[in-house]
Design an enzyme around this catalytic site. Structure first.
Site, PDB file in Angstrom:
ATOM      1  N   ALA A  43       1.114  -1.149  -0.242  1.00 18.50           N
ATOM      2  CA  ALA A  43       0.334  -0.558  -0.241  1.00 18.50           C
ATOM      3  C   ALA A  43       0.893   1.358  -0.093  1.00 18.50           C
ATOM      4  CB  ALA A  43      -0.940  -0.317   1.116  1.00 18.50           C
TER       5      ALA A  43
ATOM      6  N   GLY B 148       0.633  -5.608   0.769  1.00 16.74           N
ATOM      7  CA  GLY B 148      -0.524  -5.083   0.164  1.00 16.74           C
ATOM      8  C   GLY B 148      -1.024  -6.062  -1.406  1.00 16.74           C
TER       9      GLY B 148
ATOM     10  N   GLU C  86      -0.872  -9.191  -0.868  1.00 18.38           N
ATOM     11  CA  GLU C  86      -2.068  -9.609  -1.182  1.00 18.38           C
ATOM     12  C   GLU C  86      -2.821  -9.607  -1.494  1.00 18.38           C
ATOM     13  OE1 GLU C  86      -1.562  -6.766   2.781  1.00 18.38           O
ATOM     14  OE2 GLU C  86      -3.097  -8.595   3.987  1.00 18.38           O
TER      15      GLU C  86
ATOM     16  N   GLU D  63       4.389  -5.227   7.396  1.00 20.01           N
ATOM     17  CA  GLU D  63       3.317  -4.962   7.906  1.00 20.01           C
ATOM     18  C   GLU D  63       4.159  -4.086   9.375  1.00 20.01           C
ATOM     19  OE1 GLU D  63       2.415  -6.708   5.769  1.00 20.01           O
ATOM     20  OE2 GLU D  63       0.863  -6.320   4.932  1.00 20.01           O
TER      21      GLU D  63
HETATM   22  N1  T1G Z   1       4.315   3.496  -0.562  1.00 19.37           N
HETATM   23  C1  T1G Z   1       4.768   4.989  -0.547  1.00 19.37           C
HETATM   24  N2  T1G Z   1       6.530   5.637  -0.864  1.00 19.37           N
HETATM   25  C2  T1G Z   1       7.037   3.721  -0.620  1.00 19.37           C
HETATM   26  C3  T1G Z   1       6.712   2.558  -0.749  1.00 19.37           C
HETATM   27  C4  T1G Z   1       5.608   2.300  -0.296  1.00 19.37           C
HETATM   28  N3  T1G Z   1       4.837   1.038   0.096  1.00 19.37           N
HETATM   29  N4  T1G Z   1       7.644   1.585  -0.103  1.00 19.37           N
HETATM   30  C5  T1G Z   1       9.235   2.154  -0.654  1.00 19.37           C
HETATM   31  N5  T1G Z   1       8.215   4.129  -0.844  1.00 19.37           N
HETATM   32  C6  T1G Z   1       9.431   5.118  -1.685  1.00 19.37           C
HETATM   33  C7  T1G Z   1      10.702   4.961  -0.504  1.00 19.37           C
HETATM   34  O1  T1G Z   1      10.210   6.029   0.418  1.00 19.37           O
HETATM   35  C8  T1G Z   1      11.746   6.029  -1.504  1.00 19.37           C
HETATM   36  O2  T1G Z   1      11.038   7.187  -1.973  1.00 19.37           O
HETATM   37  C9  T1G Z   1      11.340   4.851  -2.468  1.00 19.37           C
HETATM   38  O3  T1G Z   1      10.138   4.284  -2.471  1.00 19.37           O
HETATM   39  C10 T1G Z   1      12.363   3.895  -2.946  1.00 19.37           C
HETATM   40  O4  T1G Z   1      12.524   3.059  -1.574  1.00 19.37           O
HETATM   41  C11 T1G Z   1      -2.894  -3.141   3.307  1.00 19.37           C
HETATM   42  C12 T1G Z   1      -1.400  -1.976   5.201  1.00 19.37           C
HETATM   43  C13 T1G Z   1      10.222  -2.121  -1.260  1.00 19.37           C
HETATM   44  C14 T1G Z   1      11.974  -3.078  -0.431  1.00 19.37           C
HETATM   45  O5  T1G Z   1       5.810  -2.419   4.103  1.00 19.37           O
HETATM   46  O6  T1G Z   1      10.269  -1.747   2.358  1.00 19.37           O
HETATM   47  O7  T1G Z   1       0.826  -2.699   2.029  1.00 19.37           O
HETATM   48  O8  T1G Z   1      13.261   8.834  -0.912  1.00 19.37           O
HETATM   49  O9  T1G Z   1      14.415   3.484  -0.994  1.00 19.37           O
HETATM   50  O10 T1G Z   1      15.766   0.708  -0.939  1.00 19.37           O
HETATM   51  O11 T1G Z   1      -1.691  -5.297   4.194  1.00 19.37           O
HETATM   52  O12 T1G Z   1      10.837   0.339  -0.161  1.00 19.37           O
HETATM   53  O13 T1G Z   1      12.749   7.909  -2.475  1.00 19.37           O
HETATM   54  O14 T1G Z   1      11.943   9.697  -2.279  1.00 19.37           O
HETATM   55  O15 T1G Z   1      13.019   2.004   0.013  1.00 19.37           O
HETATM   56  O16 T1G Z   1      14.917  -0.389  -3.265  1.00 19.37           O
HETATM   57  C15 T1G Z   1       4.143  -2.085   3.517  1.00 19.37           C
HETATM   58  C16 T1G Z   1       8.166  -0.519   2.246  1.00 19.37           C
HETATM   59  C17 T1G Z   1       2.436  -1.367   3.534  1.00 19.37           C
HETATM   60  C18 T1G Z   1       7.092  -2.175   1.381  1.00 19.37           C
HETATM   61  C19 T1G Z   1      12.542  -0.669  -2.445  1.00 19.37           C
HETATM   62  N6  T1G Z   1       5.249  -2.547   2.275  1.00 19.37           N
HETATM   63  N7  T1G Z   1       8.556  -0.111   0.553  1.00 19.37           N
HETATM   64  O17 T1G Z   1      13.474  -1.009  -1.342  1.00 19.37           O
HETATM   65  O18 T1G Z   1      13.970   1.586  -2.388  1.00 19.37           O
HETATM   66  S1  T1G Z   1       1.905  -1.196   3.920  1.00 19.37           S
HETATM   67  C20 T1G Z   1       6.611  -1.631   3.044  1.00 19.37           C
HETATM   68  C21 T1G Z   1      10.368  -1.389   1.180  1.00 19.37           C
HETATM   69  C22 T1G Z   1       0.424  -2.004   3.723  1.00 19.37           C
HETATM   70  C23 T1G Z   1      -1.534  -3.431   3.338  1.00 19.37           C
HETATM   71  C24 T1G Z   1      -0.704  -2.809   4.387  1.00 19.37           C
HETATM   72  C25 T1G Z   1      11.491  -0.535  -0.107  1.00 19.37           C
HETATM   73  C26 T1G Z   1      11.632  -1.507  -0.946  1.00 19.37           C
HETATM   74  P1  T1G Z   1      11.918   8.349  -1.849  1.00 19.37           P
HETATM   75  P2  T1G Z   1      13.637   2.639  -0.864  1.00 19.37           P
HETATM   76  P3  T1G Z   1      14.868   0.282  -1.530  1.00 19.37           P
END
Ligand code: T1G
Length: 693
Positions: free
Chosen positions: A66, A105, A108, A128
């Site tokens: 998400a 998500g 999911e 999450e």
């Molecule tokens: N939402 C918004 N921005 C995100 C994002 C996300 N989920 N993930 C990464 N970014 C942005 C980050 O801030 C950065 O921005 C750029 O993308 C590159 O990220 C309903 C509720 C995917 C392994 O927890 O673990 O789904 O600084 O530097 O090292 O059940 O990003 O460039 O402006 O980290 O290559 C669950 C979180 C959400 C994954 C990539 N998903 N992201 O790593 O790049 S909650 C996560 C990561 C959810 C559902 C629930 C990592 C990555 P900027 P980065 P990276």
């Protein structure tokens, strides 16, 4: 703002429809991405020419979850559930084609597809919990139906990423396809599904593994007991466990309802707000306004380490771990031998825990070269000094290095507090001097404070930050002041703790409050662990403080079996009547009558003093942003991530409350204590540190 049409596409390859998403950087499931997927899936289902659907993403990764930036804002249609239902209820088989990191998500959504194929480098996971959340789109109900509740519990409470091979073995991926051939392989897989007339397999209907665990209450009780220490203070892990219990004990749709209810509790709570804040703070900390990403960096192929003691050895391990050779220099052979023995023992202990192999141990040891001569550092690209914490000793070392190292080499000091500008006066080329303050144990602690001197070049800063990233640290840039960011706040904390110790609070009373707040230990247990005699000497001690008095009777901390606490042979601590006697002696000397100090006062005087010092650090430009200060305290001192760091916590409490309480404590805060003008200004304006740009 993008549009659903812009981020999604539908193409046909014969009878196979390909729905593709392209929303850099990580194909997060923002509103228009959800709308795009829904629109294209519905189009593909309505298109008679299409007999099966491949769902794929462009760019670096499959859907990565998400859009975290959307949390805390009013929900917008279409809901993720709607998108998932369209996929899962499709009359045509949907095959997820996975590369990169399919997370949260995103995964999911993949679990709602009927089949999943992935390239070998792909990973999946439900992280999450690291955001103080739980998989809120059916992940806690579908995952255990594939991998079983035991593995599901591990995955959702650790947030770990699972590699393609393991995911395939667990049944999360149906097939691993050749790297770089994802699209064509997924289309071929879809054709086989049609040719073999495979069913529209819905994960939600797979009940065997959850039924087998039904009524097995020990499974959950044992898991909770095993992880109690790790989950202490966190809300999200327990909520995740409850969801897996629901998957085992309830029908699917009831389990979904339970998951939704627990998700809504978490997403509206302070802990998740804190952990989502930290997620972005960990990405902001690398950004230095006047040192752009284009700044040239020195390519560090060989490192020199001056000092092979606890810090020098630990620092060297970081480089060996990533294949960078290090020459370690000591002044005496026995010190060098001891240093290498400690490094080897550390590696062998890690191997015993199964985290590396003995072959890894030998490979890493082979990258470490012992030496008794600084001349051997002549070809190093980076030299890090970790000698005795004394300015004269350090300047002598740097003056020698200045005559030895090659032009362009970066010289770094691991000093934990000393003035980098003064150290720089010992060398001819000041701009190559930078602080690289590692935290003990240096091979374990994630934080690196990079300290920018007045003359430190942008290239030296960029190099130190890049090295930090390379060796797996989280690096925060600090200006020069006593203690930089972390230790300066530690000093402010210690001042209040020591003052209250002489007003009637015993060390263990103070430690208990800090431990209950969520830190791994309080200031006195921390001193016992590090050793009370850092910077103390028999020759100069004056029996002027409780610490000196303890060192004078050889109570120097855990290493001597006694410090502020008494320790048994397993290093379990307990309050000490000897320490209590010494504290009372100093209380009387100070002319104080012991008084009962409430837990609230102990916490507020300590934590609010830390917030106040952080505001001064910010105001003086020592730290670039408040969230950098939080990153320092979370990663260097164990501040609980679910409280976001001292500055975030100040925002949570309200800066007006912080200022009001500091004023109310008045002279108790100490004769030299002053309230930060920045803190007062923000409080008066009703603002937060987070509002500062
Ligand atoms: N939402 C918004 N921005 C995100 C994002 C996300 N989920 N993930 C990464 N970014 C942005 C980050 O801030 C950065 O921005 C750029 O993308 C590159 O990220 C309903 C509720 C995917 C392994 O927890 O673990 O789904 O600084 O530097 O090292 O059940 O990003 O460039 O402006 O980290 O290559 C669950 C979180 C959400 C994954 C990539 N998903 N992201 O790593 O790049 S909650 C996560 C990561 C959810 C559902 C629930 C990592 C990555 P900027 P980065 P990276």
């Amino acid at each position: 703002m993008s549009t659903p049409e812009a981020v999604s596409s539908l193409t046909l390859d014969g009878e196979i429809a390909i729905v593709s998403i392209n929303h850099p950087p990580v194909n997060a499931l923002s509103t228009h991405v959800r709308a795009g997927i829904l629109m294209r899936i519905n189009e593909a289902v309505a298109n008679d020419a299409a007999k099966a659907i491949v769902f794929i993403c462009e760019g670096r990764t499959f859907l990565a979850g998400a859009d975290i930036t959307e949390f805390g804002k009013p929900p917008r249609e279409p809901a993720l559930r709607t998108v998932q239902d369209a996929i899962e209820n499709s009359t045509k088989p949907v095959v997820a084609a996975i590369h990169g990191t399919s997370l949260g998500g995103g995964f999911e959504v993949a679990l709602c597809c009927h089949y999943r194929v992935a390239v070998p480098s792909a990973k999946c996971g439900l992280p999450e919990v690291k955001l103080g959340l739980l998989p809120g789109a059916g992940g806690t109900q579908r995952l255990p139906r594939i991998v079983g509740p035991e593995k599901a519990l591990e995955m959702v409470t650790s947030g770990q990423h699972v590699g393609a091979k393991a995911a395939h073995a667990m049944g999360l991926f149906d097939e691993i396809v050749p790297e770089g051939q994802l699209r064509e392989s997924a289309i071929a897989f879809a054709r086989r599904v049609l040719a073999e007339n495979r069913p529209l397999r819905k994960v939600r209907d797979l009940d065997e593994k959850v039924q087998a665990a039904r009524g097995n209450t020990a499974l959950f009780a044992d898991f909770r007991a095993k992880n109690a220490r790790k989950f202490r203070g966190f809300e999200a892990p327990e909520a995740n466990i409850k969801c897996i219990e629901a998957a085992v004990n309830m029908p699917f749709d009831d389990g979904l309802k339970r998951e939704r209810e627990l998700f809504m509790q978490l997403v509206s709570g302070v802990q998740s707000a804190a952990q989502r804040y930290v997620f972005f703070a960990e990405r902001q900390v690398w950004k230095i306004p006047d040192v752009p990403e284009s700044t040239p960096v020195v390519d560090v192929k060989k490192v020199g380490m001056v000092g092979a003691g606890t810090m020098g050895g630990g620092i060297a391990m970081n480089f060996a771990n990533v294949g960078i050779p290090v020459t370690l220099v000591e002044t005496r052979q026995e010190a060098l031998d001891r240093g290498f023995q400690v490094i080897r023992r550390n590696y062998e202990n890690t191997a015993k825990r199964g985290r590396i192999t003995m072959d890894d141990v030998e490979k890493r040891m082979a990258l470490l070269t012992p030496s008794l001569s600084l001349d051997d550092l002549a070809d190093c690209d980076l030299v890090i000094e970790a000698v005795f914490e004394n300015m004269d000793v350090k300047k002598t070392v740097f003056a020698k290095l200045d005559a030895i190292v090659k032009p362009g080499a970066i010289l770094a000091s691991n000093t934990s507090a000393l003035n980098i500008n003064e150290i720089a006066t010992a060398v001819s080329k000041h701009d190559g001097i930078v602080g690289m303050h590692f935290f003990s144990p240096a091979n374990v602690m994630r934080l690196l404070e990079v300290v920018r001197g007045d003359a430190t070049s942008k290239s030296a800063i960029a190099t130190a930050m890049a090295v930090g990233k390379k060796i797996g640290k989280i690096a925060a840039l600090s200006g020069v002041c006593p203690g930089f960011i972390g230790n300066r706040i530690l000093y402010a904390r210690r001042l209040q703790a020591d003052a209250m110790m002489l007003e009637g609070a015993m060390p263990w009373d103070i430690d208990d409050v800090i431990y209950e707040f969520g830190l791994p230990m309080g200031p006195y247990a921390m001193s016992d662990l590090a050793g009370l005699d850092i910077g103390w000497s028999k020759e100069t001690t004056r029996h002027a403080t409780v610490r000196e008095a303890l060192c004078e009777i050889d109570r120097r901390g855990q290493k001597t079996g006694a410090g502020y606490y008494d320790y048994d042979e397993k290093r379990n601590k307990k309050p000490s009547p000897v320490t209590e006697g010494i504290v009372r002696e100093f209380m009387e000397k100070a002319g104080n009558t012991a008084r009962e100090i409430s837990k609230e006062e102990i916490l507020e005087r300590i934590v609010f003093a830390m917030i106040n010092e952080g505001a001064k650090i910010l105001d003086e430009g020592i730290a670039i942003r408040a969230s950098d200060i939080d990153i320092v305290w979370i990663n260097g001192y164990g501040w609980p991530v679910y409280r976001g760091g001292p500055m975030f916590y100040g925002d949570t409490v309200g800066l007006d409350t912080v200022v009001g309480k500091l004023k109310a404590y008045g002279s108790k805060m100490g004769a030299d204590f002053t309230i930060s003008p920045l803190l007062e200004k923000l409080a008066a304006e009703g603002k937060r540190f987070q509002d500062m740009k």
